[in-house]
Write an enzyme that holds these catalytic residues in place. Structure first.
Site, mmCIF file in Angstrom:
data_model
loop_
_atom_site.group_PDB
_atom_site.id
_atom_site.type_symbol
_atom_site.label_atom_id
_atom_site.label_comp_id
_atom_site.label_asym_id
_atom_site.label_seq_id
_atom_site.Cartn_x
_atom_site.Cartn_y
_atom_site.Cartn_z
ATOM 1 N N THR A 196 0.830 -1.193 0.000
ATOM 2 C CA THR A 196 0.000 0.000 0.000
ATOM 3 C C THR A 196 0.867 1.245 0.000
ATOM 4 O O THR A 196 0.623 2.179 0.725
ATOM 5 C CB THR A 196 -0.944 0.027 1.207
ATOM 6 O OG1 THR A 196 -0.190 -0.325 2.351
ATOM 7 C CG2 THR A 196 -2.075 -0.938 1.032
ATOM 8 N N GLU A 282 0.014 8.875 8.609
ATOM 9 C CA GLU A 282 -0.804 10.086 8.691
ATOM 10 C C GLU A 282 -1.126 10.440 10.141
ATOM 11 O O GLU A 282 -1.714 9.653 10.878
ATOM 12 C CB GLU A 282 -2.096 9.888 7.898
ATOM 13 C CG GLU A 282 -1.850 9.866 6.403
ATOM 14 C CD GLU A 282 -3.076 9.514 5.587
ATOM 15 O OE1 GLU A 282 -3.080 9.829 4.393
ATOM 16 O OE2 GLU A 282 -4.019 8.920 6.149
#
Length: 409
Positions: A196, A282
Site C-alpha cells: 500500500t 498520517e
C-alpha cells in the site's frame, strides 16, 4: 556512514535512487496538484532487469496492469513514469487507455521501447487523469543525476506524506561495489500485502529478472509487508526494482557465493524505506517496532508482531503514553497462532510488563517517560518455539481523523 558488519554492507549517507551507477531521475509540476511537483520519472542508461510486487487489493488500478504487462514481455525496464494527485483507479477502460498513453508518451519522449516503460499513479481513487497535463508534463521531463534531481522525483510522488523517503546501501560482490538505492511514498492506506505504497529501487548489480524477482519476493514479507498504519490496503501500489548490471559483477543467482550479500543489501534498503513509511503515518507522532520471539514459526512471529502494531487499541495507548500491556495481550490472543497462555513475556523498551504471563511491578512514571519518546519498541517472547519476527507501525492520533476526513478537499 554506518557499517553493518555481517556482510560488510555500508549505508550511504543521503543515499537515493541515483546512488547506483547509470540512473537518472527528476520531477516536475505538471498541474495535477495546485503547486507541488506531481510527475516524475526514473531512467536507466541501459535496459535493466526488472521485478515488482503488487497490491493484493481486488481493484488493482490501471497503471499496475500496464506495468505488469511491460515486465511480463521481456522482464526488462528502462523507465518508470509516476504521477501523484490522481490514482487512476476504478476508472474502467478509459483509465486503462490513459495508463497505456502515459507509457507510450514516455517511450516516445526518451526513445525507448514501450514495453520498457512502467507506469505508477497515486492519489484520489475514481477520478480520471488530465491527460493534457500529463502529456505536457512528460514532455518537460529532463532527468539528471544530481541530488536535486533525486529530490525532485521524491517530491513528485508524495501525497499526504510529510517527509520524503530515500536510502542507499553498498556492498562488495566479486570484488565489485554493488549499490542499491531507493525512494518510496506512503503515509495512509498502509497495510501491505503487497503493498500500500509506492517503492522504487535501483541497483547496478548484474542479475536476471527471474532471480531479481525471487530475491524481491523473499525480502518483501520481512519488510514492506510488516508495516501497518491503518489496516487499509490500497488499489494502486507496488514495489519495483531495476538492475542495470553496470557494476560488472558475475551474474547473481541463488548459487552465487555472494547471493546472501545481495539479499542483505536488498533487505536493508526495503526495511529502511518501510520504517520511514511507518514513521510518516498520517498524523503519527511515534514509530512503533514490535519484535516477537519464541513463536512456533517465523511466519507466526511476523503475524503476531503485525497484529500488535496494527491494533487500534495499542496504537491509541501509545499515542497517550499509557503503558497498557493488556491491549498487547489482547492483540496476541486474537490470533490463531500457537500460544501458551502461561508463558508470555512482554516488555516496553527495557521495562518488563509481564513475565510468564504474570504482571511485573514497574514504574508508571518511567513507562510514561519512555512512551513519550519518538521511537517505541515492544518485545514479546511466547516461549513456544524458535520463530522470530518484527513489524513496524505508528501511533493513532487525532490528526489521522482530520487528514482523512478532508482527503479530497
Amino acid at each position: 556512514m554506518s557499517l553493518l558488519l555481517k556482510h560488510k554492507i555500508v549505508e550511504i549517507e543521503n543515499g537515493n535512487l541515483l546512488s547506483p551507477q547509470g540512473f537518472k531521475t527528476t520531477g516536475v509540476h505538471a498541474g495535477l496538484r495546485y503547486a507541488k511537483k506531481d510527475l516524475g520519472v526514473i531512467i536507466s542508461e541501459i535496459p535493466a532487469s526488472a521485478a515488482a510486487v503488487y497490491t493484493t487489493n481486488q481493484f488493482q488500478a490501471a497503471p499496475l496492469k500496464v506495468t505488469q504487462e511491460s515486465i511480463a514481455r521481456e522482464g526488462v525496464l528502462q523507465a518508470v513514469v509516476v504521477n501523484s494527485a490522481c490514482a487512476n483507479a476504478c476508472t474502467g477502460d478509459r483509465g486503462y487507455m490513459d495508463a497505456l498513453k502515459m507509457r507510450s508518451l514516455t517511450s516516445e519522449k526518451f526513445c525507448i521501447k514501450e514495453n520498457y516503460v512502467a507506469v505508477a499513479s497515486t492519489g484520489v481513487i475514481g477520478e480520471f487523469l488530465n491527460m493534457e497535463k500529463i502529456a505536457n508534463g512528460i514532455q518537460s521531463l529532463s532527468p539528471g543525476n544530481l541530488n536535486s534531481d533525486a529530490i525532485g522525483f521524491q517530491t513528485a510522488i508524495l501525497t499526504t506524506d510529510i517527509v520524503m523517503k530515500s536510502c542507499a546501501y553498498s556492498g562488495v560482490i566479486n570484488g565489485k561495489t554493488i549499490t542499491i538505492g531507493g525512494a518510496a511514498k506512503g503515509s495512509g492506506m498502509i497495510h501491505p500485502n503487497m503493498a500500500t505504497m509506492l517503492g522504487f529501487l535501483t541497483t547496478d548489480a548484474v542479475i536476471s529478472s527471474d532471480h531479481l524477482s525471487a530475491a524481491l519476493k523473499s525480502v518483501i514479507n520481512h519488510t514492506f509487508n510488516q508495516i501497518t498504519v491503518d489496516g487499509d490496503t490500497s488499489t494502486n501500489d507496488m514495489v519495483l526494482v531495476m538492475a542495470n548490471g553496470l557494476a560488472g559483477n558475475d551474474p547473481l543467482t541463488p548459487y552465487h557465493s555472494d547471493w546472501d550479500t545481495f539479499v542483505e543489501l536488498l533487505t536493508k534498503a526495503c526495511e529502511n524505506l518501510a520504517k520511514q513509511i511507518a514513521m510518516d503515518g498520517e498524523g503519527a507522532t511515534k514509530l512503533v517496532e514490535v519484535e516477537v520471539q519464541g513463536a512456533d514459526t517465523p511466519e507466526e512471529a511476523r503475524f503476531i508482531a503485525k497484529q500488535i502494531v496494527g491494533s487500534n487499541l495499542v496504537k491509541t495507548a501509545i499515542f497517550g503514553a499509557d503503558a497498557n500491556w493488556g491491549r498487547i495481550i489482547g492483540a496476541i490472543g486474537q490470533t490463531n497462532a500457537v500460544i501458551n497462555p502461561n508463558t508470555v513475556d512482554i516488555a516496553i523498551g527495557s521495562i518488563k510488563m509481564l513475565k510468564n504471563s504474570t504482571p511485573c511491578v514497574f514504574s508508571e512514571i518511567e513507562a510514561r517517560s519512555y512512551l513519550d519518546l519518538p521511537i517505541i519498541k515492544i518485545f514479546v517472547d511466547l516461549h513456544v518455539g524458535n520463530g522470530t519476527g518484527k513489524a513496524w507501525g505508528c501511533d493513532l492520533s487525532y490528526d489521522y481523523v482530520k487528514i482523512n476526513a478532508s482527503y479530497r478537499s
